[in-house]
Design a protein around this motif. Structure first.
Motif, short mmCIF file in Angstrom:
data_model
loop_
_atom_site.label_atom_id
_atom_site.label_comp_id
_atom_site.label_asym_id
_atom_site.label_seq_id
_atom_site.Cartn_x
_atom_site.Cartn_y
_atom_site.Cartn_z
N PHE A 354 111.29 2.62 48.66
CA PHE A 354 111.32 2.05 50.01
C PHE A 354 112.64 1.35 50.29
O PHE A 354 113.30 1.60 51.29
N GLN A 355 113.07 0.44 49.40
CA GLN A 355 114.29 -0.33 49.64
C GLN A 355 115.53 0.56 49.65
O GLN A 355 116.45 0.35 50.44
N GLU A 356 115.58 1.59 48.78
CA GLU A 356 116.73 2.50 48.73
C GLU A 356 116.83 3.30 50.03
O GLU A 356 117.92 3.49 50.58
N ILE A 357 115.68 3.75 50.53
CA ILE A 357 115.67 4.53 51.77
C ILE A 357 116.16 3.68 52.94
O ILE A 357 117.00 4.10 53.74
N VAL A 358 115.63 2.45 53.05
CA VAL A 358 116.02 1.57 54.15
C VAL A 358 117.52 1.29 54.14
O VAL A 358 118.20 1.37 55.17
N ALA A 359 118.06 0.97 52.96
CA ALA A 359 119.48 0.63 52.86
C ALA A 359 120.38 1.83 53.22
O ALA A 359 121.34 1.69 53.97
N ALA A 360 120.05 3.02 52.69
CA ALA A 360 120.86 4.21 52.97
C ALA A 360 120.77 4.60 54.44
O ALA A 360 121.78 4.94 55.07
N GLU A 361 119.57 4.53 55.00
CA GLU A 361 119.38 4.87 56.40
C GLU A 361 120.13 3.92 57.31
O GLU A 361 120.79 4.33 58.27
N ASN A 362 120.07 2.61 57.02
CA ASN A 362 120.78 1.63 57.83
C ASN A 362 122.28 1.84 57.80
O ASN A 362 122.97 1.69 58.81
N PHE A 363 122.83 2.18 56.63
CA PHE A 363 124.28 2.37 56.50
C PHE A 363 124.75 3.51 57.40
O PHE A 363 125.72 3.36 58.15
N ALA A 415 128.78 -4.82 55.20
CA ALA A 415 129.41 -5.63 54.15
C ALA A 415 128.44 -6.00 53.04
O ALA A 415 128.84 -6.15 51.88
N LEU A 416 127.16 -6.12 53.38
CA LEU A 416 126.15 -6.52 52.40
C LEU A 416 125.54 -5.34 51.63
O LEU A 416 124.72 -5.54 50.74
N SER A 417 125.95 -4.14 51.98
CA SER A 417 125.39 -2.96 51.31
C SER A 417 125.80 -2.92 49.85
O SER A 417 126.91 -3.32 49.48
N SER A 418 124.91 -2.39 49.01
CA SER A 418 125.23 -2.26 47.59
C SER A 418 126.25 -1.14 47.39
O SER A 418 126.40 -0.25 48.23
N LEU A 419 126.94 -1.17 46.26
CA LEU A 419 127.96 -0.17 45.97
C LEU A 419 127.35 1.23 45.91
O LEU A 419 127.93 2.21 46.40
#
Length: 471
Positions: A354-363, A415-419
């Motif tokens: 869930f968290q990986e999908i949200v972060a990638a989609e937001n980016f 800026a807060l996205s993970s590497l």
């Protein structure tokens, strides 16, 4: 909120317009709930905001964030959607303002973002049901459940957008109703002091902002269906306004209930936690109702998102940015190839967390929104006299001011996205830079058939009149 005009959308040759009538159009009420499911679908997935930042910041976020992000995005969508009432939406906006190359990049990033977003809904669906059916928690039963759910909902999209719209209405009512009941049950147990708990020294800003951002974005997605809407110049702004109210209330009041009625344990507040809150407040019957509502909500979000994604591909094909076969419609008027491509992408990506999908989609979504803001302002400059049945008051300065708050927020989210998320997303963006020249080469060699002009004829005329042709 804006200005209305009776101006019509005018093309060079209506006989060749990509807005051909393919049957029944979507009216106001189904459109409201399609937008509701494009953006929200109910409070399922907001729980992480409490875990990340605590009660006070979670509640404040869902009151303040809409004014920073949702309202500007909805206003821009209302103006641009009535200026270009055709399938393709934001892709046509960007192509008309910045040229076909950037229009294609917008389409690639937003389609990929939408498919990633849609991969969330089988995950959320199973997360809510696994407490009652533990077998679908992991392993092959979970994989089979994801595939079966995707196929069933894809077939619903194939049968027609009007059907999807009215299904969204029914699912929306069913998804919201148990939280209304839970709110009344919680009244004797509410302790207002719990709402004021804050610990700014212990905030996961990345999770907090990504949760808010994911739950309050995608207002522009409905623009890709504008060609299927009944009288879009009036229907689209009205539907956006009603949907905005429903979305904000459907987040804020369930959070108010859950936080205020039970003792706080931030670590428990993660996706699926509202079913536990329901058990504490009402018992097993309310838990099953919430879980059923979550399942229905995820079905609604899936079909709404897939409709947007597939009609976007159809609109891109009608404007010559994708091969002509993407514009093929089924006997029900739905984009057959676009639906199959979107469903395939969902199945490939649904293994992510869930968290990986949200972060990638937001980016990826952030990149697309930056292009939209630039296109919005540029069209105010190069085509000031093109009819806009709904227009945000003011001139170019007003347009720039509307874009500033969400642009700042985009910069913070990026800026807060993970590497890991940053690298994967940038690779996806670069893939779009490679795909466009490859498609152009295929067109030049006549390996694939393309048709249509990526730039709206109305904008071509306006640009010529301003002696500012788009290359």
């Amino acid at each position: 909120m804006g200005e209305y005009s009776s101006s019509e959308y005018v093309g060079i040759n209506e006989a060749q317009s990509p807005r051909a009538n393919h049957g029944r159009k979507v009216s106001v009420l189904p459109l409201v709930f399609l937008i509701f499911y494009e953006v929200s679908g109910g409070p399922f997935g907001v729980e992480d905001s409490v875990k990340a930042a605590g009660p006070l910041l979670a509640l404040a976020g869902f009151l303040i964030f809409p004014f920073i992000w949702s309202v500007p995005e909805a206003l821009i969508t209302a103006e641009m959607g009535t200026m270009f009432p055709e399938n393709g939406g934001y892709v046509v906006w960007v192509a008309s303002a910045l040229g076909p190359f950037w229009g294609f990049q917008q389409g690639w990033m937003k389609w990929l973002s939408g498919v990633i977003d849609n991969a969330l809904y089988p995950v959320l669906f199973l997360d809510y049901l696994k407490s009652g059916i533990p077998a679908i928690g992991d392993g092959w039963p979970r994989v089979v459940a994801v595939i079966a759910l995707t196929i069933a909902l894809t077939y619903m999209n194939y049968r027609g957008l009007v059907i999807v719209g009215w299904v969204a209405v029914l699912l929306g009512v069913f998804s919201i109703l148990p939280f209304v009941v839970m709110g009344f049950i919680s009244i004797p147990k509410l302790e207002p002091g719990r709402w004021m708990v804050a610990d700014v020294q212990n905030v996961d800003w990345n999770l907090y902002l990504n949760t808010l951002f994911w739950n309050l974005n995608y207002w522009d997605s409905i623009s890709t269906l504008a060609g299927e809407v009944e009288n879009p110049k009036k229907t689209l702004p009205k539907a956006l306004f009603y949907a905005l109210i429903i979305v904000v209330l459907s987040y804020f009041f369930p959070l108010l209930t859950g936080i205020g009625a039970i003792p706080l344990n931030r670590e428990l507040w993660t996706d699926g936690y509202f079913s536990d809150v329901a058990t504490i407040l009402g018992g097993a019957w309310l838990r099953w109702w919430i879980q059923g509502a979550a399942a229905m909500s995820n079905m609604g979000m899936f079909v709404a998102e897939m409709s947007s994604d597939s009609f976007q591909l159809l609109g891109m094909a009608e404007r010559g940015m994708l091969p002509e076969f993407f514009a093929r419609r089924s006997q029900y008027g739905t984009p057959l190839v676009g639906i199959l491509f979107s469903a395939s992408g969902v199945m490939l990506l649904s293994w992510l967390s869930f968290q990986e999908i949200v972060a990638a989609e937001n980016f990826l979504y952030c990149f697309g929104m930056i292009l939209e803001f630039i296109a919005f302002v540029r069209l105010r400059i190069i085509a000031p006299n093109v009819p806009r049945p709904y227009k945000i008051p003011g001139g170019i300065i007003s347009a720039i001011l509307v874009c500033i708050p969400p642009t700042i927020l985009i910069c913070v989210v990026l800026a807060l996205s993970s590497l890991k998320v940053m690298i994967v997303s940038l690779v996806a963006v670069m893939l779009g830079f490679i795909l466009h020249p490859c498609l152009k080469h295929s067109e030049n060699k006549r390996w694939l058939i393309f048709s249509g002009n990526p730039i709206s004829p109305t904008i071509l005329i306006a640009s010529h009149d301003n002696e500012n042709l788009i290359d």
